[in-house]
Design an enzyme around this catalytic site. Structure first.
Site, mmCIF file in Angstrom:
data_model
loop_
_atom_site.group_PDB
_atom_site.id
_atom_site.type_symbol
_atom_site.label_atom_id
_atom_site.label_comp_id
_atom_site.label_asym_id
_atom_site.label_seq_id
_atom_site.Cartn_x
_atom_site.Cartn_y
_atom_site.Cartn_z
ATOM 1 N N HIS A 138 28.899 66.764 40.686
ATOM 2 C CA HIS A 138 27.851 66.533 39.238
ATOM 3 C C HIS A 138 28.654 65.380 38.428
ATOM 4 C CE1 HIS A 138 25.798 67.683 35.876
ATOM 5 N NE2 HIS A 138 27.195 67.946 34.954
ATOM 6 N N LYS A 159 28.204 62.200 29.524
ATOM 7 C CA LYS A 159 27.529 61.575 30.662
ATOM 8 C C LYS A 159 27.061 60.653 31.210
ATOM 9 C CE LYS A 159 28.530 64.491 33.623
ATOM 10 N NZ LYS A 159 28.351 65.755 32.942
ATOM 11 N N ASP A 177 23.782 62.453 37.558
ATOM 12 C CA ASP A 177 23.694 63.533 37.298
ATOM 13 C C ASP A 177 24.170 64.371 38.972
ATOM 14 O OD1 ASP A 177 22.875 66.677 36.328
ATOM 15 O OD2 ASP A 177 21.104 66.548 37.435
ATOM 16 N N ARG A 243 49.677 58.854 26.554
ATOM 17 C CA ARG A 243 49.244 57.968 25.130
ATOM 18 C C ARG A 243 50.129 56.529 26.071
ATOM 19 N NH1 ARG A 243 51.236 59.962 19.428
ATOM 20 N NH2 ARG A 243 50.594 57.793 19.349
#
Length: 311
Positions: A138, A159, A177, A243
């Site tokens: 998915h 998304k 999808d 980071r």
């Protein structure tokens, strides 16, 4: 579920069916192809009967030198109840003994006009593609600057909307999808869209849109090698996100590991731009330019220089 049958290669390569028509629905379970030279010589101890048998000029010219009895016995033994087919190349004449045995055992005997080595390569590539391990994920698959980016995340995280923005920025949609993924070799994953939803994007509040119709043929592509996974997740203030970019997370799909980046989502973050830059940065890393490592090295140099000054 059977992925490939003998009739599929007949249709794919336009092969001529000589005998054994009843067996054209036999399953092909391996991409390996056998050239039964040793079997023609009478050695059947390790005969890989479950493979497609490919016979060229060498094998047939040897068979012609056998006496009638030997030739009949050996050609009969090539035809078993699990042999998916025997293919004769170069448009060569096929011995009557093989045709008779194939009819009795319902083994398709096929003929190709192509040279043996060339046809072997084409058939192997076709079977490896069709028989490769597959799965479905998915997510959304987008081609960004030549990098296949699989965007994953929970339903509703954004998304498809991000993919739409990426398409508007000139990148190409592969699948939305549901992404069908096949492992073509040990470290090569190729993704494509199910035929039913190819070129389509589902945008909440807008519905289903056809990307190729709206943005043109240059906005889509049929398949793409997956190089990196970018997982979108809602920003968790308690979680420590990377980071510097020194820690490389990996994700396993089928038997292949790919780089995975976790991108936190919150209002004000332009996800399309972040993913676009992440794809470019991934390309740079593959070219040997790692900004995080360069920064760390420079920082270490500064710290060392500072220690020397203190002395």
């Amino acid at each position: 579920m059977v992925k490939v049958r003998t009739k599929d290669i007949i249709e794919k390569f336009g092969l001529e069916l000589i005998a054994g028509e009843e067996g054209i629905n036999r399953p092909i379970t391996t991409s390996d192809i056998s050239r039964p030279g040793l079997e023609m010589a009478g050695y059947f101890d390790y005969y890989p009967a479950e493979r497609i048998q490919l016979i060229g000029k060498t094998e047939l010219s040897f068979a012609e030198k056998l006496n009638n009895s030997e030739r009949q016995i050996r050609l009969e033994r090539l035809c078993t109840d699990i042999t998916p087919g025997i293919i004769v190349t170069r448009g060569l004449d096929i011995p009557e003994e093989m045709i008779e045995a194939a009819e009795r055992e319902s083994v398709p005997v096929l003929r190709s006009k192509q040279k043996t080595t060339r046809f072997s390569s084409l058939l192997t590539n076709f079977l490896e593609s069709k028989l490769a391990p597959t799965t479905a994920v998915h997510g959304v698959l987008v081609d960004i600057y030549g990098v296949g980016v699989l965007i994953t995340g929970k339903s509703g995280v954004g998304k498809s909307e991000t993919a739409l923005e990426l398409v508007k920025r000139g990148h190409r949609l592969v699948a939305d999808d549901c992404v069908e993924i096949r492992q073509e070799d040990e470290d090569n994953l190729v993704g494509n869209s199910p035929e039913l939803i190819e070129h389509l994007l589902e945008i909440r509040g807008l519905g289903i849109i056809n990307v190729m119709t709206l943005f043109g043929a240059g906005a889509v592509r049929s398949y793409k090698k997956i190089s990196v996974v970018m997982n979108l997740e809602l920003w968790d203030p308690k979680k420590q996100y990377d980071r510097l970019g020194l820690d490389e997370e990996r994700m396993k799909i089928i038997d292949t590991e790919v780089t995975k980046l976790t991108i936190p989502v919150r209002p004000g973050r332009n996800l399309a731009v972040i993913i676009e830059v992440a794809a470019m940065n991934f390309r740079l890393k593959r070219m040997g330019m790692n900004a995080a490592e360069q920064f760390t090295n420079r920082l270490s140099d500064v710290i060392e220089d500072g220690d020397h000054d203190d002395r």
